[in-house]
Design a protein around this motif. Structure first.
Motif, PDB file in Angstrom:
ATOM      1  N   ILE A 111       0.815  -1.217   0.000  1.00  0.00           N
ATOM      2  CA  ILE A 111       0.000   0.000   0.000  1.00  0.00           C
ATOM      3  C   ILE A 111       0.846   1.264   0.000  1.00  0.00           C
ATOM      4  CG2 ILE A 111      -1.718   1.315   1.320  1.00  0.00           C
ATOM      5  CD1 ILE A 111      -2.786  -1.396   2.317  1.00  0.00           C
ATOM      6  N   ALA A 112       1.892   1.289   0.830  1.00  0.00           N
ATOM      7  CA  ALA A 112       2.709   2.505   0.947  1.00  0.00           C
ATOM      8  C   ALA A 112       3.406   2.810  -0.376  1.00  0.00           C
ATOM      9  CB  ALA A 112       3.732   2.346   2.066  1.00  0.00           C
ATOM     10  N   SER A 113       3.690   4.097  -0.574  1.00  0.00           N
ATOM     11  CA  SER A 113       4.308   4.538  -1.823  1.00  0.00           C
ATOM     12  C   SER A 113       5.488   5.449  -1.513  1.00  0.00           C
ATOM     13  CB  SER A 113       3.279   5.277  -2.686  1.00  0.00           C
ATOM     14  OG  SER A 113       3.862   5.758  -3.878  1.00  0.00           O
ATOM     15  N   PHE A 114       6.701   4.978  -1.866  1.00  0.00           N
ATOM     16  CA  PHE A 114       7.927   5.753  -1.715  1.00  0.00           C
ATOM     17  C   PHE A 114       8.788   5.540  -2.952  1.00  0.00           C
ATOM     18  CE2 PHE A 114       6.628   4.913   2.665  1.00  0.00           C
ATOM     19  CZ  PHE A 114       6.697   6.189   3.221  1.00  0.00           C
ATOM     20  N   SER A 115       9.611   6.519  -3.246  1.00  0.00           N
ATOM     21  CA  SER A 115      10.474   6.435  -4.422  1.00  0.00           C
ATOM     22  C   SER A 115      11.897   6.011  -4.082  1.00  0.00           C
ATOM     23  CB  SER A 115      10.517   7.809  -5.131  1.00  0.00           C
ATOM     24  OG  SER A 115      10.998   8.819  -4.239  1.00  0.00           O
ATOM     25  N   TYR A 200       4.128   0.477  10.525  1.00  0.00           N
ATOM     26  CA  TYR A 200       3.118   1.468  10.901  1.00  0.00           C
ATOM     27  C   TYR A 200       3.609   2.883  10.606  1.00  0.00           C
ATOM     28  CZ  TYR A 200       0.010   4.209  13.915  1.00  0.00           C
ATOM     29  OH  TYR A 200      -0.866   5.137  14.394  1.00  0.00           O
ATOM     30  N   PHE A 201       4.860   3.162  10.942  1.00  0.00           N
ATOM     31  CA  PHE A 201       5.431   4.492  10.703  1.00  0.00           C
ATOM     32  C   PHE A 201       5.480   4.807   9.210  1.00  0.00           C
ATOM     33  CE2 PHE A 201       9.265   7.026   9.780  1.00  0.00           C
ATOM     34  CZ  PHE A 201       8.940   8.203  10.453  1.00  0.00           C
ATOM     35  N   SER A 206       3.464   7.651   4.443  1.00  0.00           N
ATOM     36  CA  SER A 206       2.938   7.513   3.088  1.00  0.00           C
ATOM     37  C   SER A 206       1.537   8.109   2.969  1.00  0.00           C
ATOM     38  CB  SER A 206       2.912   6.030   2.694  1.00  0.00           C
ATOM     39  OG  SER A 206       2.355   5.848   1.408  1.00  0.00           O
ATOM     40  N   LEU A 207       0.704   7.897   3.990  1.00  0.00           N
ATOM     41  CA  LEU A 207      -0.643   8.464   3.974  1.00  0.00           C
ATOM     42  C   LEU A 207      -0.594   9.986   3.995  1.00  0.00           C
ATOM     43  CD1 LEU A 207      -3.725   8.245   4.150  1.00  0.00           C
ATOM     44  CD2 LEU A 207      -3.496   8.029   6.636  1.00  0.00           C
ATOM     45  N   GLY A 208       0.314  10.552   4.810  1.00  0.00           N
ATOM     46  CA  GLY A 208       0.445  12.002   4.862  1.00  0.00           C
ATOM     47  C   GLY A 208       0.864  12.595   3.525  1.00  0.00           C
ATOM     48  N   ARG A 209       1.828  11.968   2.875  1.00  0.00           N
ATOM     49  CA  ARG A 209       2.276  12.462   1.568  1.00  0.00           C
ATOM     50  C   ARG A 209       1.182  12.300   0.518  1.00  0.00           C
ATOM     51  NH1 ARG A 209       8.104   9.914   0.383  1.00  0.00           N
ATOM     52  NH2 ARG A 209       7.733  11.103  -1.515  1.00  0.00           N
ATOM     53  N   HIS A 210       0.471  11.168   0.564  1.00  0.00           N
ATOM     54  CA  HIS A 210      -0.601  10.936  -0.407  1.00  0.00           C
ATOM     55  C   HIS A 210      -1.742  11.936  -0.218  1.00  0.00           C
ATOM     56  CE1 HIS A 210      -3.258   8.724  -3.091  1.00  0.00           C
ATOM     57  NE2 HIS A 210      -4.197   8.785  -2.150  1.00  0.00           N
ATOM     58  N   SER A 225      -6.903   4.625  -2.609  1.00  0.00           N
ATOM     59  CA  SER A 225      -5.579   4.528  -1.999  1.00  0.00           C
ATOM     60  C   SER A 225      -5.596   5.039  -0.562  1.00  0.00           C
ATOM     61  CB  SER A 225      -4.557   5.324  -2.823  1.00  0.00           C
ATOM     62  OG  SER A 225      -3.282   5.261  -2.231  1.00  0.00           O
ATOM     63  N   THR A 226      -6.293   6.152  -0.331  1.00  0.00           N
ATOM     64  CA  THR A 226      -6.396   6.698   1.024  1.00  0.00           C
ATOM     65  C   THR A 226      -7.120   5.740   1.949  1.00  0.00           C
ATOM     66  OG1 THR A 226      -6.435   8.958   0.140  1.00  0.00           O
ATOM     67  CG2 THR A 226      -7.220   8.643   2.395  1.00  0.00           C
TER      68      THR A 226
END
Length: 316
Positions: A111-115, A200-201, A206-210, A225-226
């Motif tokens: 689920i999380a999204s990072f580059s 969890y962190f 990821s939720l904050g950035r999304h 996604s949210t």
């Protein structure tokens, strides 16, 4: 302990046991029937099913352990029965905790999204990595259970020494070593706790950035996604909170073995310990769309049968 306290413990334990068996049994039944029907199962459903199965075994162990403590404490604390209970509990407990951790990692990487290159590398290999974690969990669970054999040998030696009253300085050191090994056994729970906290962190970040990205382009915050982020965060957070409560109860129960006259403390610890595998199953059901749909449908059917004059189940 008075007779009233024993019956109160028995009623509370039986209630938690029945609820836990219903919740975990429902998960196993739905997952296995779906697996048998479709001839395939997703990795998340596989983990949840095995997690529920391990919780069923864990609930049986905790129930037997609690009943023996209350109604036959001498049988519980002496001989082979205590060793068998501890070995099965240790294996099942660690396997259950690591399976919940594997589920947290799977949700995070899916689920999380990072580059970041490291995160992308893990994300691309998530299925293989989680399977390797499950196999590693089996090995660690077996190792933790086998490590009790040395502890039991030391326990038997110390018990014989206490019975003769001949305690030398050497054996005092051995007694302290036994207590240290017993306390350090709780450290097996720290790695999965740290991994779950990291998952969890990462989901929170990821939720904050999304959310910021959605606000910038003027999209509603209720996109899929949210919602997936929020659902995964709730599941992992509930596991962490229940696990911390479970870990605290385990420490209370373990410390009672070294402090005389703490039978009531041990009983309270047993009740809190059983709450974790019993209640977490319902959180997993509500956090999984397929399980939740079938669970709500089952409740509606039951309520339809209970209504006076009802002609059949309520349609979904």
């Amino acid at each position: 302990m008075s007779g009233l306290h024993k019956w109160v413990f028995l009623v509370l334990s039986a209630t938690q046991f029945i609820l836990g068996m219903l919740g975990n049994g429902f998960i196993v039944l739905v997952s296995d029937s779906s697996w048998f029907k479709n001839k395939t199962i997703s990795l998340s459903d596989f983990i949840i099913a095995n997690l529920a199965l391990s919780r069923i075994v864990l609930l049986w162990i905790l129930l037997v352990d609690g009943v023996l403590i209350v109604f036959s404490s001498k049988v519980h604390d002496e001989g082979i029965i205590m060793q068998i209970i501890d070995i099965f509990w240790t294996f099942t407990n660690h396997l259950s905790i690591w399976l919940a951790t594997c589920l947290s990692v799977l949700y995070c990487l899916k689920i999380a999204s990072f580059s970041h290159p490291t995160f992308l590398w893990l994300k691309w290999r998530v299925s293989r990595m989680v399977v390797q974690m499950i196999l590693g969990a089996l090995v660690l669970s077996c190792a933790s259970a086998l490590s009790l054999i040395h502890e039991f040998k030391m326990y038997s030696i110390l018990g014989g020494i206490d019975g003769t009253g001949n305690v030398t300085e050497h054996f005092r050191k051995k007694r302290n070593e036994y207590k240290l090994i017993h306390v350090l056994g709780t450290l097996w729970n720290l790695p999965p706790l740290i991994v779950s906290l990291a998952s969890y962190f990462l989901l929170i970040v990821s939720l904050g950035r999304h959310t910021q990205q959605m606000e910038q382009i003027g999209t509603s915050s209720g996109d899929p996604s949210t919602e997936a982020h929020k659902r995964a965060i709730k599941i992992i957070l509930s596991f962490l909170l229940l696990f911390l409560l479970y870990f605290l109860a385990f420490l209370i129960t373990s410390s009672s073995y070294f402090i005389p006259g703490t039978e009531m403390v041990k009983i309270i610890g047993e009740l809190i310990t059983m709450f974790y595998p019993a209640s977490h199953s319902f959180i997993l059901i509500l956090g999984n769309s397929k399980l939740k749909h079938m669970f709500v449908g089952m409740l509606r059917c039951e309520s339809g049968h209970l209504k006076p004059g009802s002609k059949g189940p309520v349609s979904l």
